[in-house]
Design a protein around this motif. Structure first.
Motif, PDB file in Angstrom:
ATOM      1  N   ARG A 118     -30.645  27.203 -68.997  1.00 26.75           N
ATOM      2  CA  ARG A 118     -30.414  26.675 -70.350  1.00 26.75           C
ATOM      3  C   ARG A 118     -30.301  25.160 -70.285  1.00 26.75           C
ATOM      4  O   ARG A 118     -29.781  24.591 -69.331  1.00 26.75           O
ATOM      5  CB  ARG A 118     -29.157  27.278 -70.976  1.00 26.75           C
ATOM      6  N   TYR A 119     -30.827  24.501 -71.320  1.00 22.81           N
ATOM      7  CA  TYR A 119     -30.794  23.047 -71.432  1.00 22.81           C
ATOM      8  C   TYR A 119     -30.206  22.676 -72.781  1.00 22.81           C
ATOM      9  O   TYR A 119     -30.405  23.366 -73.781  1.00 22.81           O
ATOM     10  CB  TYR A 119     -32.207  22.440 -71.366  1.00 22.81           C
ATOM     11  N   TRP A 127     -30.424  20.894 -76.158  1.00 18.06           N
ATOM     12  CA  TRP A 127     -31.540  20.464 -77.003  1.00 18.06           C
ATOM     13  C   TRP A 127     -31.068  19.468 -78.059  1.00 18.06           C
ATOM     14  O   TRP A 127     -31.784  18.540 -78.418  1.00 18.06           O
ATOM     15  CB  TRP A 127     -32.179  21.687 -77.672  1.00 18.06           C
ATOM     16  N   SER A 146     -27.558  22.806 -80.279  1.00 15.62           N
ATOM     17  CA  SER A 146     -28.530  23.832 -79.921  1.00 15.62           C
ATOM     18  C   SER A 146     -28.892  23.779 -78.440  1.00 15.62           C
ATOM     19  O   SER A 146     -28.633  22.797 -77.738  1.00 15.62           O
ATOM     20  CB  SER A 146     -29.795  23.688 -80.769  1.00 15.62           C
ATOM     21  N   ILE A 190     -32.035  25.013 -75.407  1.00 14.37           N
ATOM     22  CA  ILE A 190     -33.315  25.582 -75.009  1.00 14.37           C
ATOM     23  C   ILE A 190     -33.034  26.559 -73.867  1.00 14.37           C
ATOM     24  O   ILE A 190     -32.369  26.213 -72.890  1.00 14.37           O
ATOM     25  CB  ILE A 190     -34.312  24.515 -74.536  1.00 14.37           C
ATOM     26  N   GLU A 207     -34.546  29.363 -71.010  1.00 16.39           N
ATOM     27  CA  GLU A 207     -35.631  30.006 -70.274  1.00 16.39           C
ATOM     28  C   GLU A 207     -35.156  31.425 -70.010  1.00 16.39           C
ATOM     29  O   GLU A 207     -34.147  31.634 -69.322  1.00 16.39           O
ATOM     30  CB  GLU A 207     -35.915  29.287 -68.954  1.00 16.39           C
ATOM     31  N   ALA A 235     -39.736  30.549 -73.260  1.00 11.59           N
ATOM     32  CA  ALA A 235     -38.827  29.473 -73.681  1.00 11.59           C
ATOM     33  C   ALA A 235     -38.424  29.695 -75.132  1.00 11.59           C
ATOM     34  O   ALA A 235     -39.269  29.930 -75.993  1.00 11.59           O
ATOM     35  CB  ALA A 235     -39.495  28.116 -73.523  1.00 11.59           C
ATOM     36  N   VAL A 272     -35.598  28.404 -78.384  1.00 14.07           N
ATOM     37  CA  VAL A 272     -34.554  27.519 -78.889  1.00 14.07           C
ATOM     38  C   VAL A 272     -33.502  28.382 -79.574  1.00 14.07           C
ATOM     39  O   VAL A 272     -33.821  29.220 -80.424  1.00 14.07           O
ATOM     40  CB  VAL A 272     -35.116  26.445 -79.849  1.00 14.07           C
ATOM     41  N   LYS A 285     -30.738  27.918 -81.952  1.00 10.60           N
ATOM     42  CA  LYS A 285     -30.190  26.932 -82.882  1.00 10.60           C
ATOM     43  C   LYS A 285     -28.720  27.201 -83.156  1.00 10.60           C
ATOM     44  O   LYS A 285     -28.321  28.332 -83.429  1.00 10.60           O
ATOM     45  CB  LYS A 285     -30.993  26.959 -84.181  1.00 10.60           C
ATOM     46  N   ILE A 304     -42.390  26.883 -77.484  1.00  5.08           N
ATOM     47  CA  ILE A 304     -40.964  27.216 -77.556  1.00  5.08           C
ATOM     48  C   ILE A 304     -40.727  27.971 -78.854  1.00  5.08           C
ATOM     49  O   ILE A 304     -40.928  27.434 -79.940  1.00  5.08           O
ATOM     50  CB  ILE A 304     -40.082  25.958 -77.502  1.00  5.08           C
ATOM     51  N   THR A 353     -38.319  30.649 -81.420  1.00  3.99           N
ATOM     52  CA  THR A 353     -36.970  30.590 -81.985  1.00  3.99           C
ATOM     53  C   THR A 353     -36.242  31.903 -81.762  1.00  3.99           C
ATOM     54  O   THR A 353     -36.750  32.973 -82.112  1.00  3.99           O
ATOM     55  CB  THR A 353     -37.031  30.293 -83.493  1.00  3.99           C
TER      56      THR A 353
END
Length: 248
Positions: A16-17, A19, A23, A25, A27, A37, A39, A41, A70, A72
């Motif tokens: 996880r990153y 964003w 939120s 991002i 994987e 990938a 997102v 939110k 990417i 949702t």
């Protein structure tokens, strides 16, 4: 072509990153769509329903949509089954995740590998210290085979000659399986043949654990060298973390 709407998809969070301020991002490794990938939110908000669910090494059921690189995340539910691994088993789980991140491509389905990963994570969560090494080696073998990076273990790679049961053979990153006169990292031909037979069974992960557990332990260094070679690194990050902690 990406599917616009997916529901009830079995998945695990690999990484996880951040964003934005609220939120993430993600994987994720899914059963039917491979690595995807997403997102998520608002996942960092204290009131988000995603916060307690989007954890690594936990079996999830996801719904997501979109047709870009990417997509949702629409919903995420924990499906239960085991608690999160702890200690060395947790780091080992992160190691499996790093391997998947480095060696699999996005949107490339590997349903059989997904089942192997799920079984390996369950073993890590069991708390059995012996099962930890078996799970790692079995997963490494099957990941390499799934990616087309493992040579056949019933013959010498360059000459295609069959293995002699009592001779020694080493798994060399640049040359595959080859005969050696004396190598402490080598296995006898009969041992490679036993691994080959287990890999060819209908349930290879279970067969490896049941019939080749002692052999799996012997494969730690050869498989690590092969994985590092194909990942293009001297040492995987999580592997180095485990070594550093053992030193401390």
């Amino acid at each position: 072509m990406a599917t616009k709407r997916i529901a009830d998809e079995p998945a695990y969070v690999l990484h996880r990153y951040d964003w934005s301020e609220t939120s993430l991002i993600l994987e994720v490794f899914t059963r039917h769509h491979g690595r995807v990938a997403l997102v998520a939110k608002g996942a960092k908000r204290p009131t988000s329903s995603f916060r307690p669910v989007l954890l690594p090494l936990q079996p999830l059921s996801l719904a997501f949509g979109g047709d870009g690189d990417i997509r949702t995340l629409k919903s995420a539910e924990w499906v239960g089954g085991h608690v999160m691994p702890t200690g060395e088993a947790l780091l080992s789980g992160y190691y499996l995740n790093e391997l998947l991140m480095r060696l699999t491509a996005r949107d490339d389905p590997h349903p059989a590998l997904f089942e192997v990963y799920a079984a390996a994570v369950r073993l890590l969560a069991s708390g059995d210290p012996d099962a930890l090494q078996w799970a790692l080696r079995g997963f490494e073998l099957l990941l390499l085979r799934e990616m087309g990076l493992l040579p056949p273990l019933n013959q010498q790679t360059l000459t295609l000659k069959p293995l002699s049961p009592k001779d020694s053979y080493a798994l060399v990153p640049e040359a595959g399986l080859q005969w050696v006169s004396d190598d402490r990292q080598a296995l006898r031909g009969e041992q490679w043949l036993a691994l080959h037979a287990a890999l060819a069974s209908p349930s290879p992960f279970a067969a490896l654990l049941r019939e080749c557990a002692d052999l799996l332990v012997l494969l730690q260094r050869p498989l690590r060298l092969l994985l590092n070679y194909h990942c293009g690194v001297g040492a995987l990050r999580t592997r180095q973390m485990m070594l550093d902690l053992q030193t401390l």
